[in-house]
Design a protein around this motif. Structure first.
Motif, PDB file in Angstrom:
ATOM      1  N   ASN A 118       0.450  -1.180  -0.397  1.00  0.00           N
ATOM      2  CA  ASN A 118      -0.106   0.006   0.003  1.00  0.00           C
ATOM      3  C   ASN A 118       0.976   1.617  -0.019  1.00  0.00           C
ATOM      4  OD1 ASN A 118      -2.522  -1.936  -0.131  1.00  0.00           O
ATOM      5  ND2 ASN A 118      -2.534  -1.385   2.030  1.00  0.00           N
ATOM      6  N   LYS A 119       0.799   2.186  -0.603  1.00  0.00           N
ATOM      7  CA  LYS A 119       1.146   3.762  -0.483  1.00  0.00           C
ATOM      8  C   LYS A 119      -0.263   4.209  -0.186  1.00  0.00           C
ATOM      9  CE  LYS A 119       4.223   3.047  -3.924  1.00  0.00           C
ATOM     10  NZ  LYS A 119       5.130   3.406  -5.575  1.00  0.00           N
ATOM     11  N   TRP A 120       0.084   5.595   0.166  1.00  0.00           N
ATOM     12  CA  TRP A 120      -0.627   6.218   0.471  1.00  0.00           C
ATOM     13  C   TRP A 120       0.544   7.710   1.130  1.00  0.00           C
ATOM     14  CZ3 TRP A 120      -5.894   5.285   1.713  1.00  0.00           C
ATOM     15  CH2 TRP A 120      -6.020   3.575   2.533  1.00  0.00           C
ATOM     16  N   LEU A 121      -0.808   8.763   0.085  1.00  0.00           N
ATOM     17  CA  LEU A 121       0.141   9.870  -0.231  1.00  0.00           C
ATOM     18  C   LEU A 121      -1.038  11.064   0.474  1.00  0.00           C
ATOM     19  CD1 LEU A 121       1.341   9.622  -3.305  1.00  0.00           C
ATOM     20  CD2 LEU A 121       3.296   9.432  -1.319  1.00  0.00           C
ATOM     21  N   LEU A 122      -0.859  11.916   0.744  1.00  0.00           N
ATOM     22  CA  LEU A 122      -1.574  12.735   1.530  1.00  0.00           C
ATOM     23  C   LEU A 122      -1.554  14.173   0.601  1.00  0.00           C
ATOM     24  CD1 LEU A 122      -0.430  11.986   5.184  1.00  0.00           C
ATOM     25  CD2 LEU A 122      -3.493  11.220   3.675  1.00  0.00           C
ATOM     26  N   LYS A 159       6.238   7.952 -12.279  1.00  0.00           N
ATOM     27  CA  LYS A 159       5.835   8.963 -12.052  1.00  0.00           C
ATOM     28  C   LYS A 159       4.559  10.085 -12.924  1.00  0.00           C
ATOM     29  CE  LYS A 159      10.164   8.927  -8.753  1.00  0.00           C
ATOM     30  NZ  LYS A 159      11.359   9.169  -8.150  1.00  0.00           N
ATOM     31  N   HIS A 160       3.818  10.361 -11.407  1.00  0.00           N
ATOM     32  CA  HIS A 160       2.757  11.388 -12.336  1.00  0.00           C
ATOM     33  C   HIS A 160       2.175  12.326 -11.690  1.00  0.00           C
ATOM     34  CE1 HIS A 160       2.635   8.461 -16.282  1.00  0.00           C
ATOM     35  NE2 HIS A 160       2.557   7.902 -15.486  1.00  0.00           N
ATOM     36  N   GLN A 161       1.908  13.271 -11.467  1.00  0.00           N
ATOM     37  CA  GLN A 161       1.239  14.193 -10.846  1.00  0.00           C
ATOM     38  C   GLN A 161       0.240  14.177 -11.482  1.00  0.00           C
ATOM     39  OE1 GLN A 161       1.316  18.736 -11.078  1.00  0.00           O
ATOM     40  NE2 GLN A 161       2.464  18.344  -8.645  1.00  0.00           N
ATOM     41  N   VAL A 162      -1.339  13.333 -10.565  1.00  0.00           N
ATOM     42  CA  VAL A 162      -2.311  13.405 -10.749  1.00  0.00           C
ATOM     43  C   VAL A 162      -3.037  14.476 -10.110  1.00  0.00           C
ATOM     44  CG1 VAL A 162      -4.572  12.226 -10.713  1.00  0.00           C
ATOM     45  CG2 VAL A 162      -2.042  10.886 -10.813  1.00  0.00           C
ATOM     46  N   LYS A 163      -4.317  15.330 -10.519  1.00  0.00           N
ATOM     47  CA  LYS A 163      -5.109  16.075 -10.006  1.00  0.00           C
ATOM     48  C   LYS A 163      -6.427  15.516  -9.770  1.00  0.00           C
ATOM     49  CE  LYS A 163      -5.282  20.412 -10.975  1.00  0.00           C
ATOM     50  NZ  LYS A 163      -5.196  21.692 -11.714  1.00  0.00           N
ATOM     51  N   ILE A 164      -7.336  15.229  -8.444  1.00  0.00           N
ATOM     52  CA  ILE A 164      -8.096  14.801  -8.912  1.00  0.00           C
ATOM     53  C   ILE A 164      -9.708  15.638  -7.583  1.00  0.00           C
ATOM     54  CG2 ILE A 164      -7.195  12.150  -7.814  1.00  0.00           C
ATOM     55  CD1 ILE A 164      -7.886  12.998  -5.090  1.00  0.00           C
ATOM     56  N   LYS A 165     -10.724  15.743  -8.463  1.00  0.00           N
ATOM     57  CA  LYS A 165     -11.617  15.907  -7.942  1.00  0.00           C
ATOM     58  C   LYS A 165     -12.285  15.405  -6.732  1.00  0.00           C
ATOM     59  CE  LYS A 165     -15.809  18.667  -9.103  1.00  0.00           C
ATOM     60  NZ  LYS A 165     -17.196  18.792 -10.457  1.00  0.00           N
ATOM     61  N   ASP A 213       0.887  13.345  -6.390  1.00  0.00           N
ATOM     62  CA  ASP A 213       2.467  12.903  -7.021  1.00  0.00           C
ATOM     63  C   ASP A 213       2.401  11.188  -6.982  1.00  0.00           C
ATOM     64  OD1 ASP A 213       3.909  15.967  -6.295  1.00  0.00           O
ATOM     65  OD2 ASP A 213       3.999  15.205  -8.104  1.00  0.00           O
ATOM     66  N   VAL A 214       2.994  10.401  -8.128  1.00  0.00           N
ATOM     67  CA  VAL A 214       2.478   9.121  -7.539  1.00  0.00           C
ATOM     68  C   VAL A 214       3.705   7.906  -8.504  1.00  0.00           C
ATOM     69  CG1 VAL A 214      -0.228   9.461  -7.133  1.00  0.00           C
ATOM     70  CG2 VAL A 214       0.521   8.512  -9.571  1.00  0.00           C
ATOM     71  N   GLU A 215       3.866   7.116  -7.996  1.00  0.00           N
ATOM     72  CA  GLU A 215       4.401   6.450  -9.395  1.00  0.00           C
ATOM     73  C   GLU A 215       3.319   5.087  -9.201  1.00  0.00           C
ATOM     74  OE1 GLU A 215       9.323   4.421  -9.139  1.00  0.00           O
ATOM     75  OE2 GLU A 215       8.596   5.686  -7.322  1.00  0.00           O
ATOM     76  N   VAL A 216       3.301   4.553 -10.552  1.00  0.00           N
ATOM     77  CA  VAL A 216       2.839   3.636 -10.560  1.00  0.00           C
ATOM     78  C   VAL A 216       3.346   2.254 -11.000  1.00  0.00           C
ATOM     79  CG1 VAL A 216       0.342   4.543 -10.384  1.00  0.00           C
ATOM     80  CG2 VAL A 216       1.733   4.564 -12.497  1.00  0.00           C
ATOM     81  N   LYS A 217       2.670   1.617 -11.611  1.00  0.00           N
ATOM     82  CA  LYS A 217       3.909  -0.091 -11.677  1.00  0.00           C
ATOM     83  C   LYS A 217       2.830  -0.555 -13.111  1.00  0.00           C
ATOM     84  CE  LYS A 217       3.799  -2.680  -7.909  1.00  0.00           C
ATOM     85  NZ  LYS A 217       4.087  -3.667  -6.805  1.00  0.00           N
ATOM     86  N   ALA A 218       3.024  -1.292 -13.978  1.00  0.00           N
ATOM     87  CA  ALA A 218       2.417  -1.357 -15.446  1.00  0.00           C
ATOM     88  C   ALA A 218       1.474  -2.965 -14.505  1.00  0.00           C
ATOM     89  CB  ALA A 218       3.343  -2.231 -15.876  1.00  0.00           C
ATOM     90  N   ASN A 219       0.521  -2.516 -15.523  1.00  0.00           N
ATOM     91  CA  ASN A 219      -0.649  -4.394 -14.568  1.00  0.00           C
ATOM     92  C   ASN A 219      -0.475  -3.826 -13.755  1.00  0.00           C
ATOM     93  OD1 ASN A 219      -2.053  -6.599 -15.519  1.00  0.00           O
ATOM     94  ND2 ASN A 219      -0.103  -7.841 -15.018  1.00  0.00           N
ATOM     95  N   SER A 220      -1.468  -2.704 -12.613  1.00  0.00           N
ATOM     96  CA  SER A 220      -1.560  -2.728 -11.305  1.00  0.00           C
ATOM     97  C   SER A 220      -2.580  -1.234 -11.318  1.00  0.00           C
ATOM     98  CB  SER A 220      -0.479  -2.035 -10.748  1.00  0.00           C
ATOM     99  OG  SER A 220       1.045  -3.172 -10.707  1.00  0.00           O
ATOM    100  N   ARG A 221      -3.250  -1.773 -10.477  1.00  0.00           N
ATOM    101  CA  ARG A 221      -4.692  -1.092 -10.455  1.00  0.00           C
ATOM    102  C   ARG A 221      -4.462  -0.006  -8.589  1.00  0.00           C
ATOM    103  NH1 ARG A 221      -9.616  -3.914  -9.393  1.00  0.00           N
ATOM    104  NH2 ARG A 221      -8.024  -5.416  -8.291  1.00  0.00           N
ATOM    105  N   TYR A 222      -5.106   1.151  -9.167  1.00  0.00           N
ATOM    106  CA  TYR A 222      -4.778   1.970  -7.644  1.00  0.00           C
ATOM    107  C   TYR A 222      -5.786   2.598  -7.377  1.00  0.00           C
ATOM    108  CZ  TYR A 222       0.529   1.093  -8.945  1.00  0.00           C
ATOM    109  OH  TYR A 222       1.142   0.656  -8.854  1.00  0.00           O
ATOM    110  N   ARG A 223      -6.322   2.023  -6.573  1.00  0.00           N
ATOM    111  CA  ARG A 223      -8.116   3.419  -6.192  1.00  0.00           C
ATOM    112  C   ARG A 223      -7.639   4.902  -5.265  1.00  0.00           C
ATOM    113  NH1 ARG A 223     -12.556   3.476  -7.066  1.00  0.00           N
ATOM    114  NH2 ARG A 223     -12.827   1.013  -6.665  1.00  0.00           N
ATOM    115  N   THR A 253      -7.829  15.883   2.965  1.00  0.00           N
ATOM    116  CA  THR A 253      -6.634  14.591   1.933  1.00  0.00           C
ATOM    117  C   THR A 253      -7.118  13.360   1.422  1.00  0.00           C
ATOM    118  OG1 THR A 253      -7.304  12.827   3.816  1.00  0.00           O
ATOM    119  CG2 THR A 253      -5.484  15.093   4.921  1.00  0.00           C
ATOM    120  N   ALA A 254      -5.949  13.349   0.771  1.00  0.00           N
ATOM    121  CA  ALA A 254      -6.260  12.744  -0.403  1.00  0.00           C
ATOM    122  C   ALA A 254      -5.338  11.355  -0.452  1.00  0.00           C
ATOM    123  CB  ALA A 254      -5.792  13.102  -2.306  1.00  0.00           C
ATOM    124  N   GLN A 255      -5.251   9.979  -0.714  1.00  0.00           N
ATOM    125  CA  GLN A 255      -4.767   8.978  -0.773  1.00  0.00           C
ATOM    126  C   GLN A 255      -4.405   8.072  -2.280  1.00  0.00           C
ATOM    127  OE1 GLN A 255      -7.497   8.794   1.676  1.00  0.00           O
ATOM    128  NE2 GLN A 255      -6.625  10.652   3.302  1.00  0.00           N
TER     129      GLN A 255
END
Length: 136
Positions: free
Chosen positions: A2-6, A83-89, A102-112, A124-126
């Motif tokens: 699990n990766k949690w970013l705030l 690495k990507h910068q994602v803006k969520i509403k 700021d997120v870092e993701v791997k191929a063939n993976s899903r992130y909520r 806060t965002a996670q």
């Protein structure tokens, strides 16, 4: 793992906030030809489990906007690994705001991606990597 970013943002109060017609639509958020899903990561927004009347949509990846306030933003984006910068509403009841992660993701993976109300008019965002048994 699990990766949690705030992230922290002020929630703005504006009348009625809608999700739009891009909910449930999977959008390609990278340049070039289509790639197999096994070479991509899937970012997921959607309804918030914890706070009943909440919803997350994905407005931007690396400064490229997907959707708009009128038609809405998608809740599923396919991105390349790295690495990507994602803006969520983040919509919580009648309040909403935009958060940058700021997120870092791997191929063939899903992130909520999710958000929750914090102190005062903030949120806060996670981001959480989902395993094969997690529901999408």
């Amino acid at each position: 793992m699990n990766k949690w970013l705030l992230g922290l943002v002020l929630l703005l109060s504006y009348g009625c906030v809608g999700i739009g017609n891009l909910a449930g639509v999977q959008v390609k958020a990278y340049e070039g030809p289509d790639k197999p899903v096994s070479e991509l990561a899937l970012l997921l927004g959607g309804p918030l489990e914890v706070q009943g009347l909440g919803y997350v949509t994905l407005a931007e990846v690396d400064n490229k906007v997907y959707g708009n306030e009128l038609k809405g933003y998608p809740d599923q984006l396919l991105v390349t690994p790295g690495k990507h910068q994602v803006k969520i509403k983040c919509m919580l009841g009648m309040d909403y705001g935009f958060l940058l992660l700021d997120v870092e993701v791997k191929a063939n993976s899903r992130y909520r991606l999710s958000c929750q109300r914090a102190l005062g008019n903030t949120a806060t965002a996670q981001i959480k990597e989902l395993n094969a048994t997690d529901q999408s």
